[in-house]
Write an enzyme that holds these catalytic residues in place. Structure first.
Site, PDB file in Angstrom:
ATOM      1  CB  SER A  61      -0.669  -0.043   1.475  1.00 11.35           C
ATOM      2  OG  SER A  61      -1.433   1.512   1.539  1.00 11.35           O
ATOM      3  CE1 TYR A  86      -4.274  -2.066   4.850  1.00 10.86           C
ATOM      4  CE2 TYR A  86      -3.721   0.278   4.427  1.00 10.86           C
ATOM      5  CZ  TYR A  86      -3.999  -0.977   4.107  1.00 10.86           C
ATOM      6  OH  TYR A  86      -4.290  -1.265   2.731  1.00 10.86           O
TER       7      TYR A  86
HETATM    8  C1  BGC Z   1      -6.289   1.704   1.943  1.00  8.20           C
HETATM    9  C2  BGC Z   1      -7.469   2.478   1.493  1.00  8.20           C
HETATM   10  C3  BGC Z   1      -7.204   4.066   1.310  1.00  8.20           C
HETATM   11  C4  BGC Z   1      -6.071   4.035   0.242  1.00  8.20           C
HETATM   12  C5  BGC Z   1      -5.510   5.468   0.156  1.00  8.20           C
HETATM   13  C6  BGC Z   1      -4.990   1.944   0.985  1.00  8.20           C
HETATM   14  O1  BGC Z   1      -4.213   1.080   1.067  1.00  8.20           O
HETATM   15  O2  BGC Z   1      -6.928   0.278   2.064  1.00  8.20           O
HETATM   16  O3  BGC Z   1      -8.451   2.457   2.547  1.00  8.20           O
HETATM   17  O4  BGC Z   1      -8.385   4.669   0.820  1.00  8.20           O
HETATM   18  O5  BGC Z   1      -4.970   3.165   0.875  1.00  8.20           O
HETATM   19  O6  BGC Z   1      -5.237   6.048   1.397  1.00  8.20           O
END
Ligand code: BGC
Length: 260
Positions: free
Chosen positions: A148, A161
């Site tokens: 991410s 996260y």
């Molecule tokens: C998350 C999303 C978020 C995006 C941008 C992703 O890793 O799962 O919830 O909107 O990042 O911030």
């Protein structure tokens, strides 16, 4: 990109980004192991599209396997089932992921564990089981982790996260070095805001969505297919010299800073 004769396992491919990756890899000629936790109907839908994407290519096949990526025993069984079904496994895409929104001081141990177990521990042990198979069969392989932007970018109220994705970043760097002598490459694809079920709440909140779009230089959310095409490159021999790095698919979100 040609993946004919290859077998790819995509975790969490009953929906969202994982589903798009499974279908895209099948279009390139790979057979696909479709993993799901709790949506067999989603996995069946992916399977149908995988078979259709294979088209004329008789070699493309699909297979669904239930496993909770947060449970190490499930993960090991999933890899064993994939190998038993196809007789080989060449590409592992660690896509399954969860996030929980909470103020840091309210995060429970159960929520912390739910996030870390799927996003980091499950990835760790899926790669381990995959690598054991590759070592036994003396085959090269490709690991692609769907990380991410939040492996770099803070995301207030999503501390676990972010910690999990930061962990995946270092896992990738570490394993790229340790596994290179085995002919195994390890890379991350780091999506920004993509239209998927993980952010349904945000997509349905016009105010929040408007604020987010202002932060994305390309002015739109990403689509699962935007992520899937890069994954296909990383799964193919075209990327054989690429390892230990992260590719952002975020419309410019990560490095955006403007004063007005
Ligand atoms: C998350 C999303 C978020 C995006 C941008 C992703 O890793 O799962 O919830 O909107 O990042 O911030």
């Amino acid at each position: 990109m040609n993946l004919q004769g290859k077998v790819a396992l995509v975790t969490g491919s009953s929906q969202g980004i994982g589903q798009a990756i499974a279908i895209r890899l099948a279009r390139a000629g790979a057979s696909i192991v479709i993993n799901y936790r709790s949506h067999p109907e989603g996995a069946e839908a992916t399977l149908e599209q995988v078979k259709a994407a294979g088209g004329q290519c008789q070699m493309v096949d699909g297979f669904t396997v239930q496993a909770d990526i947060g449970m190490v025993a499930d993960v090991q069984r999933m890899i064993a089932d994939a190998v038993a079904h196809f007789g080989q496994l060449d590409i592992l895409v660690n896509n399954a992921g969860v996030e929980k929104n909470a103020d840091f001081w309210d995060v429970s141990e159960a929520d912390y564990d739910a996030v870390m177990n799927v996003n980091l521990k499950g990835v760790f042990f899926a790669i381990q089981a995959f690598v054991k198979h590759l070592r036994e069969t003396k085959q090269p392989g490709k690991v692609i982790n769907i990380s991410s932007v939040h492996e770099e970018l803070p995301f207030p109220h999503f501390a676990a996260y972010c910690a999990s994705k930061g962990g995946v970043k270092m896992l990738t760097r570490n394993l790229a070095v340790e596994l290179a002598p085995l002919g195994i490459t390890v890379n991350n694809v780091a999506p920004g805001a993509i239209e998927t079920p993980i952010n349904t709440k945000l997509l349905n909140d016009p105010e929040q969505l408007g604020a987010l779009l202002k932060n994305i230089p390309l002015g739109r959310l990403g689509k699962p297919a935007d992520v899937a095409s890069l994954v296909t490159f990383l799964a193919s021999p075209e990327s054989d010299y690429v390892t230990g790095t992260t590719f952002f698919v975020d419309g410019g979100l990560l490095w955006n800073y403007q004063e007005q």
